[in-house]
Design a protein around this motif. Structure first.
Motif, short mmCIF file in Angstrom:
data_model
loop_
_atom_site.label_atom_id
_atom_site.label_comp_id
_atom_site.label_asym_id
_atom_site.label_seq_id
_atom_site.Cartn_x
_atom_site.Cartn_y
_atom_site.Cartn_z
N ASN A 20 0.85 -1.19 0.00
CA ASN A 20 0.00 0.00 0.00
C ASN A 20 0.88 1.24 0.00
OD1 ASN A 20 -2.36 -1.47 0.09
ND2 ASN A 20 -2.65 -1.26 2.29
N TYR A 21 0.39 2.26 -0.68
CA TYR A 21 1.13 3.52 -0.76
C TYR A 21 0.22 4.69 -0.44
CZ TYR A 21 4.65 0.90 -3.43
OH TYR A 21 5.60 0.00 -3.84
N ALA A 22 0.81 5.73 0.11
CA ALA A 22 0.09 6.99 0.24
C ALA A 22 -0.14 7.54 -1.17
CB ALA A 22 0.90 7.98 1.06
N ASP A 23 -1.26 8.21 -1.35
CA ASP A 23 -1.58 8.76 -2.67
C ASP A 23 -0.49 9.71 -3.16
OD1 ASP A 23 -5.18 9.02 -2.10
OD2 ASP A 23 -3.94 7.35 -2.79
N SER A 24 0.13 10.42 -2.24
CA SER A 24 1.12 11.44 -2.61
C SER A 24 2.40 10.85 -3.20
CB SER A 24 1.46 12.30 -1.40
OG SER A 24 1.97 11.49 -0.34
N VAL A 25 2.62 9.54 -3.00
CA VAL A 25 3.87 8.94 -3.49
C VAL A 25 3.63 7.87 -4.55
CG1 VAL A 25 4.93 9.41 -1.26
CG2 VAL A 25 4.06 7.11 -1.75
N LYS A 26 2.39 7.55 -4.83
CA LYS A 26 2.09 6.52 -5.82
C LYS A 26 2.72 6.88 -7.16
CE LYS A 26 -2.20 4.65 -3.93
NZ LYS A 26 -3.68 4.58 -4.08
N GLY A 27 3.36 5.90 -7.78
CA GLY A 27 4.00 6.10 -9.07
C GLY A 27 5.41 6.65 -8.96
N ARG A 28 5.80 7.08 -7.79
CA ARG A 28 7.16 7.63 -7.59
C ARG A 28 7.99 6.78 -6.63
NH1 ARG A 28 7.86 12.36 -5.18
NH2 ARG A 28 5.96 12.25 -3.90
N PHE A 29 7.35 6.23 -5.61
CA PHE A 29 8.05 5.44 -4.60
C PHE A 29 7.70 3.96 -4.79
CE2 PHE A 29 8.43 8.85 -1.01
CZ PHE A 29 8.98 9.74 -1.92
N THR A 30 8.68 3.11 -4.50
CA THR A 30 8.46 1.68 -4.56
C THR A 30 9.03 1.03 -3.31
OG1 THR A 30 8.62 1.68 -6.98
CG2 THR A 30 8.85 -0.44 -5.87
N ILE A 31 8.20 0.26 -2.63
CA ILE A 31 8.66 -0.48 -1.46
C ILE A 31 8.96 -1.91 -1.89
CG2 ILE A 31 6.33 -1.15 -0.70
CD1 ILE A 31 7.35 -0.70 2.21
N SER A 32 10.02 -2.47 -1.33
CA SER A 32 10.38 -3.85 -1.64
C SER A 32 11.09 -4.45 -0.42
CB SER A 32 11.29 -3.91 -2.88
OG SER A 32 12.50 -3.21 -2.65
N ARG A 33 11.44 -5.71 -0.51
CA ARG A 33 12.11 -6.36 0.62
C ARG A 33 13.04 -7.44 0.09
NH1 ARG A 33 6.58 -9.40 2.58
NH2 ARG A 33 6.46 -10.85 0.79
N ASP A 34 13.89 -7.92 0.99
CA ASP A 34 14.80 -8.99 0.60
C ASP A 34 14.10 -10.35 0.75
OD1 ASP A 34 16.84 -9.48 3.61
OD2 ASP A 34 14.69 -9.24 3.36
N ASN A 35 14.77 -11.39 0.31
CA ASN A 35 14.16 -12.71 0.34
C ASN A 35 13.88 -13.19 1.76
OD1 ASN A 35 14.13 -12.93 -2.45
ND2 ASN A 35 16.12 -13.94 -2.54
N ALA A 36 14.67 -12.77 2.70
CA ALA A 36 14.46 -13.18 4.08
C ALA A 36 13.31 -12.40 4.74
CB ALA A 36 15.74 -12.96 4.90
#
Length: 116
Positions: free
Chosen positions: A57-73
């Protein structure tokens, strides 16, 4: 439990930064990890969150500009911030919720400043 955040700094408008946050010290599995931010005089606001099953989920203000991700662990979360704007200037905090626990754990905060 410790959350160690890094990656903040000073960047010009339109630039990019990548934040990282590593969680350690819990025997429980992580339910979600996310980023919030707080600018001077403002309340802390949610920026992005990623859940254990992968939903984001993203705040509307950052959608399309920010990307959250994580490592395999699933114990380190990243926030790739592109097309940064001056209004993105804030202290960014990572947080984690664990299964079996109701409270969130927070990192120490990292300053992001977008200015020319």
């Amino acid at each position: 439990v410790q959350l160690q955040a890094s990656g903040g700094g000073l960047v010009q408008p339109g630039g990019s930064l990548r934040l990282s946050c590593a969680a350690s010290g819990s025997r429980f599995s992580i339910r979600s990890m996310g980023w919030s931010r707080q600018a001077p005089g403002n309340q802390r606001e949610l920026v992005a969150v990623i859940f254990s099953a992968g939903r984001m989920n993203y705040a509307d203000s950052v959608k399309g500009r920010f990307t959250i991700s994580r490592d395999n662990a699933k114990t380190t979360v990243y926030l790739q911030m592109n097309s940064l704007k001056p209004e993105d200037t804030a202290v960014y905090y990572c947080n984690a919720y664990y299964y079996g626990q109701s409270n969130a754990y927070w990192g120490q905060g990292t300053q992001v400043t977008v200015s020319s």
